[in-house]
Structure formats: C-alpha cells, structure tokens
Write an enzyme that holds these catalytic residues in place. Sequence first.
Site, PDB file in Angstrom:
ATOM      1  N   GLY A 187      -1.868   1.001  11.627  1.00 18.01           N
ATOM      2  CA  GLY A 187      -1.599   1.751  12.940  1.00 18.01           C
ATOM      3  C   GLY A 187      -1.899   0.789  13.943  1.00 18.01           C
ATOM      4  CG  ASP A 217      -1.644   1.514   1.227  1.00 16.69           C
ATOM      5  OD1 ASP A 217      -2.682   1.574   0.373  1.00 16.69           O
ATOM      6  OD2 ASP A 217      -1.338   2.283   2.078  1.00 16.69           O
ATOM      7  CE  LYS A 255      -3.800   4.976   1.741  1.00 18.12           C
ATOM      8  NZ  LYS A 255      -2.407   4.309   1.553  1.00 18.12           N
ATOM      9  CE1 TYR A 266       0.770   7.833   3.471  1.00 15.82           C
ATOM     10  CE2 TYR A 266       1.237   5.663   2.321  1.00 15.82           C
ATOM     11  CZ  TYR A 266       0.335   6.558   3.320  1.00 15.82           C
ATOM     12  OH  TYR A 266      -0.944   6.047   3.754  1.00 15.82           O
TER      13      TYR A 266
END
Length: 339
Positions: free
Chosen positions: A232, A51, A82, A56
């Site tokens: 996360g 991903d 994304k 980023y």
Amino acid sequence: MKTRRIGQTGLEVTEVSFGAAALGGLYRACPREQAMETLDAAWDSGIRYFDVAPWYGLGLAERHVGDFLRGKPEAEWVLSSKVGRLLRPVPTGTVPDYSYVDPLSFDADYDYSYDGIMRSVEFSHARLGLNRIDILYVHDIGGYTHGTAKNAVYLKQFLDSGIKALEQLKSSGAIKAFGLGVNEVPVCLDVMRNADIDCILMAGRYTLLDRSAEAELLPLCRQKGTSLVVGGVFNSGILATGAVPGANFDYMPATDDVLSKVRGMEAVATKNGVPLAAPALQFPLRDPVVSSVLIGTAKASSLTRNMELFTPILPETIYPEFDSFTLVAPPLGDEAVRV
C-alpha cells in the site's frame, strides 16, 4: 534484483515483491490471460517474491498465481499466502459484494483457530496446485477489520490456539516464516507483546505519507528481529495519482487535509524533478527492517512503469523535505474501519 532476509530466518526475498489482490478482480475483472501477462512482466522485471491470499477473488488469485509459478523453477521463487478466512462454496450469483469482480463462487468465514488455520493452509495448497508456501500471514486480524469487541474474541482465539498451528508448521518445515498481514499498527503491537513472529505485511502505515508505524512498531521490530514487508505504498492511489479530484486514501475518498498534504508533497517532488510515485516507492526500503516493498496491479504496463521508478535511487536529502506533510492515522475507536 537484490534480496533481503525475512526476520531471523534463512529466507531471502527480493526487495520488490508482487501483490496479487488485483489478480482476483479487485474493482475490475482480471481475465486469466491478463493475469498471466502481468505475472510474466513481474518475473521479467526480476521479482521473485509473490504474495496472494484466499480472500483475493475468493480463491481466484491463488489459482492464477499457482498456475503461473508451476511453470517456473522451484528454487527461484518465494510465495506467501494468508490464513484467517475459510472459503465455503455458495450458489452461483450469490457471492456478496466484496469489491471483487467475477470472483469464484465462494464466501468467507473468519477463523483464527488452530483447526481453522490448518484447514486454510490445506485449502490454499489445493487452489494453488503447489506443494509449498514459504510464508503465512494472519490476514486482517485487528480492530481495523473487526472492531474492538469482535477482535477481542478473534485475538484470543489466535493467541490461544492459532499461533500454535503456525509454530508447528514452521518447526516441521512446512513453512519457513509466519506473521501478520494487516492494515493497522495496534494489533501488531498486541501480538508481538505476546508472541514471536518473523514478519509483518503492513499495508499503508509505513509510507511517504502515513508514518503510523514509525513511533512504536519499527523500534519493536528492530528489537525482536521482525521484518516488515510494506504494501500500500501509494495509500490507495493518492501518491500515484496526486491530489486529483476523486483521489482515494485508505480505501476512501481523500479528505481536504490529506489532499492538502499530498499537494505539498507533489510540490517537493516537482522541485526535485521526479514524479511523486518515485519517492513513494523507494521510501520504505531506506530502513533495514523492511525486507520488501510490495506492488500490486493487474496490468503489465503498470507493473513495468512502477518498476522503472525504482531507478535511479533518489538522494537521501530529498526525504526530509516531505516530513512536514506526513500524517499518523487517528486512533481506531471501537468500530471496524473496513466494512
């Protein structure tokens, strides 16, 4: 490595996936050689789902991941990126501080419209150097990032036109699945009540510590056949480091209450003879609605160490012992949480 299906699609992803935020230089620089070593370690461990996002490193992580995957058999990997931010070039040395070290010379503008999403996908293909993206996530829509007033505009923009772009891309075969990539529960509920999505990449809200997704989102995902990809899992580090001085929770210094809860969790883990990071990593996969656990790092050694914590599978009896130390995120309020 075992795989699980994304939503009601035919797409299968490995139960452990690799998140590339750190490869964009999040908090510390990540030179190309280091990025490739980390991706090699992920591949060697059996990970086949990767991903990434334009955000980023402002394009840097997409370049690293694309360069890596171009050398791998096409049929073996799954890739998500994304949409929601469009990158535009800025003069060298003028990139705002978004906590990325040595990013590419771009800035980002939010755009959740049909045209914005279509342009974003086109730009991502160019940065990746790949002709395939399997999953697209709508990145950081919601009050957590934008606050109530701005998000009302962005959510309308997405539901009125942006989602049509994703539906069109999927029906044409350009992508296999789409969903949300967010750090909050409320916007997932808002979107799912108005549209069908295949998956949600949820960071930090379905973890050993933070159970915010349990009450409403997980039941709705089961009802609608929507998968979760859980990121996360260490809640910004504290479930890996423990309640040490300077530990972070939800991208900020942990409060005394959070530190106290994590100390209780550490005591449970110690009593059972395991590091706290092991149940933190294994917890989400206990629920069939979770398709994959996303782990991210810019160090091959950290990747290898985390992968070792997935075995042996911990007994189910350990998890109820953590329940009294869990928390639910407070209501968001009107202002953006992530500034």
